[in-house]
Design a protein around this motif. Sequence first.
Motif, PDB file in Angstrom:
ATOM      1  N   GLU A  24      11.337 -16.545   9.493  1.00 51.84           N
ATOM      2  CA  GLU A  24      12.020 -15.191   8.922  1.00 51.84           C
ATOM      3  C   GLU A  24      10.967 -14.272   8.165  1.00 51.84           C
ATOM      4  N   THR A  25      10.829 -13.607   9.329  1.00 52.61           N
ATOM      5  CA  THR A  25      10.406 -12.215   9.424  1.00 52.61           C
ATOM      6  C   THR A  25      10.830 -10.826  10.095  1.00 52.61           C
ATOM      7  N   SER A  26      10.470  -9.944   9.614  1.00 59.12           N
ATOM      8  CA  SER A  26      10.480  -8.336  11.088  1.00 59.12           C
ATOM      9  C   SER A  26       9.619  -7.615  11.343  1.00 59.12           C
ATOM     10  N   GLU A  68       3.861  -3.048   9.057  1.00 63.30           N
ATOM     11  CA  GLU A  68       3.377  -2.266   8.709  1.00 63.30           C
ATOM     12  C   GLU A  68       2.208  -3.604   7.371  1.00 63.30           C
ATOM     13  N   ARG A  69       2.148  -4.115   7.314  1.00 60.26           N
ATOM     14  CA  ARG A  69       1.228  -5.556   7.064  1.00 60.26           C
ATOM     15  C   ARG A  69      -0.306  -5.470   7.944  1.00 60.26           C
ATOM     16  N   THR A  70       0.295  -5.281   9.157  1.00 55.70           N
ATOM     17  CA  THR A  70      -0.748  -5.865  10.183  1.00 55.70           C
ATOM     18  C   THR A  70      -0.934  -4.332  10.725  1.00 55.70           C
ATOM     19  N   ASP A  85       5.059 -20.994  10.626  1.00 56.18           N
ATOM     20  CA  ASP A  85       4.601 -20.925   9.530  1.00 56.18           C
ATOM     21  C   ASP A  85       3.958 -18.888   9.304  1.00 56.18           C
ATOM     22  N   ARG A  86       5.333 -18.673   9.182  1.00 57.59           N
ATOM     23  CA  ARG A  86       5.753 -17.148   9.566  1.00 57.59           C
ATOM     24  C   ARG A  86       3.685 -16.155   8.989  1.00 57.59           C
ATOM     25  N   ASN A  87       3.251 -16.899   7.789  1.00 55.69           N
ATOM     26  CA  ASN A  87       1.832 -16.678   7.519  1.00 55.69           C
ATOM     27  C   ASN A  87       0.554 -16.308   8.434  1.00 55.69           C
ATOM     28  N   GLY A  98      -4.515 -16.050   3.436  1.00 57.09           N
ATOM     29  CA  GLY A  98      -4.227 -14.074   4.094  1.00 57.09           C
ATOM     30  C   GLY A  98      -5.000 -13.670   3.020  1.00 57.09           C
ATOM     31  N   ARG A  99      -4.584 -13.417   2.506  1.00 57.15           N
ATOM     32  CA  ARG A  99      -4.861 -12.005   0.860  1.00 57.15           C
ATOM     33  C   ARG A  99      -6.879 -12.675   0.629  1.00 57.15           C
ATOM     34  N   GLU A 100      -7.141 -13.696   0.436  1.00 54.21           N
ATOM     35  CA  GLU A 100      -8.840 -14.299   0.690  1.00 54.21           C
ATOM     36  C   GLU A 100      -9.500 -13.906   1.868  1.00 54.21           C
ATOM     37  N   ALA A 146     -14.224  -3.146  17.387  1.00 52.04           N
ATOM     38  CA  ALA A 146     -14.507  -3.773  16.219  1.00 52.04           C
ATOM     39  C   ALA A 146     -13.381  -5.214  16.718  1.00 52.04           C
ATOM     40  N   HIS A 147     -13.597  -6.041  15.925  1.00 57.03           N
ATOM     41  CA  HIS A 147     -12.603  -7.298  16.689  1.00 57.03           C
ATOM     42  C   HIS A 147     -11.033  -7.147  15.751  1.00 57.03           C
ATOM     43  N   GLN A 148     -10.034  -7.053  16.631  1.00 55.19           N
ATOM     44  CA  GLN A 148      -8.702  -5.997  15.756  1.00 55.19           C
ATOM     45  C   GLN A 148      -8.109  -7.848  14.890  1.00 55.19           C
ATOM     46  N   ALA A 149      -7.949  -7.993  13.984  1.00 55.56           N
ATOM     47  CA  ALA A 149      -7.301  -9.144  12.919  1.00 55.56           C
ATOM     48  C   ALA A 149      -6.299  -8.065  12.035  1.00 55.56           C
ATOM     49  N   ASN A 150      -7.093  -6.759  11.865  1.00 56.13           N
ATOM     50  CA  ASN A 150      -5.863  -6.665  11.311  1.00 56.13           C
ATOM     51  C   ASN A 150      -6.107  -4.480  10.619  1.00 56.13           C
ATOM     52  N   THR A 151      -4.996  -3.866  11.275  1.00 57.79           N
ATOM     53  CA  THR A 151      -5.744  -2.629  11.602  1.00 57.79           C
ATOM     54  C   THR A 151      -5.324  -2.092   9.936  1.00 57.79           C
TER      55      THR A 151
HETATM   56  O1  UT7 Z   1      -9.802 -12.962  12.004  1.00 58.07           O
HETATM   57  C1  UT7 Z   1      -9.501 -12.933  10.232  1.00 58.07           C
HETATM   58  C2  UT7 Z   1      -8.031 -13.769  11.264  1.00 58.07           C
HETATM   59  N1  UT7 Z   1      -7.263 -13.715  10.059  1.00 58.07           N
HETATM   60  C3  UT7 Z   1      -6.825 -12.618   9.121  1.00 58.07           C
HETATM   61  O2  UT7 Z   1      -7.576 -10.688   9.296  1.00 58.07           O
HETATM   62  C4  UT7 Z   1      -5.478 -12.360   8.389  1.00 58.07           C
HETATM   63  C5  UT7 Z   1      -6.259 -11.481   7.026  1.00 58.07           C
HETATM   64  N2  UT7 Z   1      -5.492 -11.128   6.171  1.00 58.07           N
HETATM   65  C6  UT7 Z   1      -3.787 -10.467   6.472  1.00 58.07           C
HETATM   66  O3  UT7 Z   1      -4.099  -9.551   7.187  1.00 58.07           O
HETATM   67  C7  UT7 Z   1      -3.316  -9.884   5.940  1.00 58.07           C
HETATM   68  O4  UT7 Z   1      -3.852 -10.768   4.421  1.00 58.07           O
HETATM   69  C8  UT7 Z   1      -1.721 -11.263   5.973  1.00 58.07           C
HETATM   70  C9  UT7 Z   1      -0.861 -10.019   7.298  1.00 58.07           C
HETATM   71  C10 UT7 Z   1      -1.626 -12.203   6.852  1.00 58.07           C
HETATM   72  C11 UT7 Z   1      -1.021 -10.956   4.811  1.00 58.07           C
HETATM   73  O5  UT7 Z   1      -0.344  -9.690   4.157  1.00 58.07           O
HETATM   74  P1  UT7 Z   1      -0.024  -9.338   2.853  1.00 58.07           P
HETATM   75  O6  UT7 Z   1      -0.105  -8.100   2.375  1.00 58.07           O
HETATM   76  O7  UT7 Z   1      -1.028  -9.884   2.561  1.00 58.07           O
HETATM   77  O8  UT7 Z   1       0.711 -10.295   2.410  1.00 58.07           O
HETATM   78  P2  UT7 Z   1       1.369 -11.948   1.274  1.00 58.07           P
HETATM   79  O9  UT7 Z   1       0.104 -12.831   1.938  1.00 58.07           O
HETATM   80  O10 UT7 Z   1      -0.140 -11.474   0.031  1.00 58.07           O
HETATM   81  O11 UT7 Z   1       2.474 -12.492   0.857  1.00 58.07           O
HETATM   82  C12 UT7 Z   1       3.567 -11.122   0.678  1.00 58.07           C
HETATM   83  C13 UT7 Z   1       4.890 -11.504   0.592  1.00 58.07           C
HETATM   84  C14 UT7 Z   1       4.212 -12.869   0.505  1.00 58.07           C
HETATM   85  O12 UT7 Z   1       5.700 -12.974  -0.601  1.00 58.07           O
HETATM   86  P3  UT7 Z   1       6.349 -12.593  -1.842  1.00 58.07           P
HETATM   87  O13 UT7 Z   1       5.552 -14.277  -1.991  1.00 58.07           O
HETATM   88  O14 UT7 Z   1       5.698 -11.562  -1.934  1.00 58.07           O
HETATM   89  O15 UT7 Z   1       7.583 -13.198  -2.188  1.00 58.07           O
HETATM   90  C15 UT7 Z   1       4.773 -13.395   1.489  1.00 58.07           C
HETATM   91  O16 UT7 Z   1       5.412 -14.741   1.217  1.00 58.07           O
HETATM   92  O17 UT7 Z   1       5.222 -11.330   2.155  1.00 58.07           O
HETATM   93  C16 UT7 Z   1       4.935 -12.699   2.523  1.00 58.07           C
HETATM   94  N3  UT7 Z   1       5.171 -12.940   4.075  1.00 58.07           N
HETATM   95  C17 UT7 Z   1       6.398 -12.477   5.027  1.00 58.07           C
HETATM   96  N4  UT7 Z   1       7.094 -11.688   5.074  1.00 58.07           N
HETATM   97  C18 UT7 Z   1       7.627 -11.595   6.080  1.00 58.07           C
HETATM   98  C19 UT7 Z   1       4.463 -13.514   4.330  1.00 58.07           C
HETATM   99  N5  UT7 Z   1       4.038 -13.363   6.057  1.00 58.07           N
HETATM  100  C20 UT7 Z   1       5.025 -13.066   6.086  1.00 58.07           C
HETATM  101  C21 UT7 Z   1       6.143 -12.231   7.122  1.00 58.07           C
HETATM  102  N6  UT7 Z   1       6.862 -11.992   6.999  1.00 58.07           N
HETATM  103  N7  UT7 Z   1       5.407 -12.958   8.093  1.00 58.07           N
END
Ligand code: UT7
Length: 328
Positions: A28-30, A36-38, A152-154, A220-222, A254-259
């Motif tokens: 369940e994602t889009s 937008e988030r990454t 795991d969509r996270n 992810g947030r941490e 840079a390592h591409q983790a998130n824009t």
């Molecule tokens: O090399 C290092 C590797 N890791 C990283 O670099 C990850 C670093 N973290 C991140 O890039 C971001 O934290 C993420 C992209 C993973 C997540 O973005 P976020 O803005 O921190 O979102 P969040 O985890 O706070 O989640 C926000 C909402 C949640 O829903 P509720 O609780 O607000 O209802 C999540 O359940 O987005 C939901 N969500 C998703 N929705 C759609 C989490 N993953 C997804 C998904 N699609 N794939």
Amino acid sequence: MTRAQIIGTGGYAPEKVMTNHDLAKIVETSDEWIVERTGIRSRHVAAEGELTSDMALKASLRALEMAKVHPDELDMIVMGTISPDMPMPASAAFLAHKLKATKCFAFDVSAACAGSLFGMSIATQFIVSGAAKKVLVVGAELLTRGILDWQDRNTCVLFGDAAGAMVLSASVDGKRGVMSTHLHTDGSVADILWIRGGGTLHPLSQETLDKKLHKVQMNGREVFKFAVRALTESVKEALEHNGITADHVVHVIAHQANTRILDAVLERLGIAKEKAWLNIEKYGNTSAASLPMTLDEANRAGRLKEGDLIVMMAIGSGMSWGSALVRW
Ligand code: UT7
């Protein structure tokens, strides 16, 4: 003064592409949420039967060709990976064999997404000390097979498969090359990004499989917050160490983790976003492959000019992170 110079770069991504729309059919994602988030729009997925060492081989051959170095000239191969062909031996051993590099020793580095940066730092020390003349540093990851939890969509939307490589040797003029590397690890926060199963803590069993302990788990947030803080500090450390201000930086690799992580780091450092080479849109987070592959893209695009100052940064599970300053 001897410096380790990057004389060749190479990259490889498997042919198969998986878009955000493809993923939206599985979890369940889009596309909108992921972009937008990454900043990610698609990622590459290894073919059936293709191995981490096969991808590493392709990237390495390209880097060696550019460097005009024969595999038998290599003294050492360092490979950053968390997705080896098998737990033992090191995937670098398979890579050395596939390259027919018979005169080198080869080992893997486990520093997750920072693996290539750690590898580059090790290579630099060997070259500067004179213990090695030509070193191949590779980052190769096959994350889509085995490690990712496709429910795991996270996590599953973030990662992709690829390999990147660089060949280092002693700089001729002593000016070009790696000026410094600064590496760090903080194991107290290991639990924000880890794979718990398959080691001595949770040996592989039916129970660990049922509990999915062999899959990536992430807060992810941490990770996001930690990454912004750690990378910013690490680049500042590199600039201060070399007595250089941010204005002198010409390129950011840079390592591409998130824009959004990169944007936040660059804003804090006062470095223009345009200086960073971005490819996360196409490949997602390819862990240790990301840094050398990004360098290779910028290099092959003709973006890097002799004498340009490049700042590199990477962070991954551990947490392990660091920066490097390179005079191209
Ligand atoms: O090399 C290092 C590797 N890791 C990283 O670099 C990850 C670093 N973290 C991140 O890039 C971001 O934290 C993420 C992209 C993973 C997540 O973005 P976020 O803005 O921190 O979102 P969040 O985890 O706070 O989640 C926000 C909402 C949640 O829903 P509720 O609780 O607000 O209802 C999540 O359940 O987005 C939901 N969500 C998703 N929705 C759609 C989490 N993953 C997804 C998904 N699609 N794939």
